[in-house]
Scaffold this active site. Sequence first.
Site, short mmCIF file in Angstrom:
data_model
loop_
_atom_site.label_atom_id
_atom_site.label_comp_id
_atom_site.label_asym_id
_atom_site.label_seq_id
_atom_site.Cartn_x
_atom_site.Cartn_y
_atom_site.Cartn_z
CE1 TYR A 183 0.42 1.85 4.24
CE2 TYR A 183 0.73 -0.50 4.58
CZ TYR A 183 0.85 0.81 5.02
OH TYR A 183 1.44 1.07 6.25
CB CYS A 184 1.63 4.07 -1.64
SG CYS A 184 0.61 4.08 -3.11
NE ARG A 185 2.98 10.04 -0.50
CZ ARG A 185 3.86 9.78 -1.46
NH1 ARG A 185 3.44 9.34 -2.64
NH2 ARG A 185 5.16 9.94 -1.25
#
Length: 214
Positions: free
Chosen positions: A170-172
């Site tokens: 995952y990221c932002r």
Amino acid sequence: MKNADIEFLTGSAGFAHILGSAPRLRLLEQVAQGEFAVEQLVELTGLSVANTSQHLQQLRRAGFVQARRDGKRVLYRLGSGPIVQLLAALELYAQHQRSELQALSRGDHVEAITGDELLARMQEASITVLDVRPAQEFAAGHLPGAINIPFDDLQRRLGELPANAEIAAYCRGPYCVLSVQAVAALRQHGLHARRLGSGYDDWQAAGLPVVKAA
């Protein structure tokens, strides 16, 4: 308010910080439609009363919204300035990012995992959670048990990941391409990986568990 706080809130970095929150953007998009009380915004956005009030105060301090009292209620409306144009520009960029993500996903067959499924798998300890954001963002807050390997470091740190476990990267947020690129890279090395479609911001806004800096 201290001079340093005023300079931060009125500078580009301050504006980017305020608008870098998915819940605050949702509130701002709603307020752009008219004047609303806190209770109405809670219902429209699905945020808690406490979170809604907190985010509105930050938007107000930065000048994005204005408030007035109507009896016992506090009503919020857009602040002055080209805020509608700013929201339109952000939406245009979001459309561009969606197109980029769709192209990347089609080309590399990137699968997504939902927040509910990921939470269940985390509770079962049957998945490895990989945060590919920069280290400072990870330190400010992350999913419980997540491993932080920034995307730029991923190729040389692949050995830190378990070879036989499924990985959820995952990221932002939903338009952040780092997790798509990370999953594509992991799959090229024979690892079973999917991306969290919503990202950290929406995970946190949904009230799901996070680890925050003390």
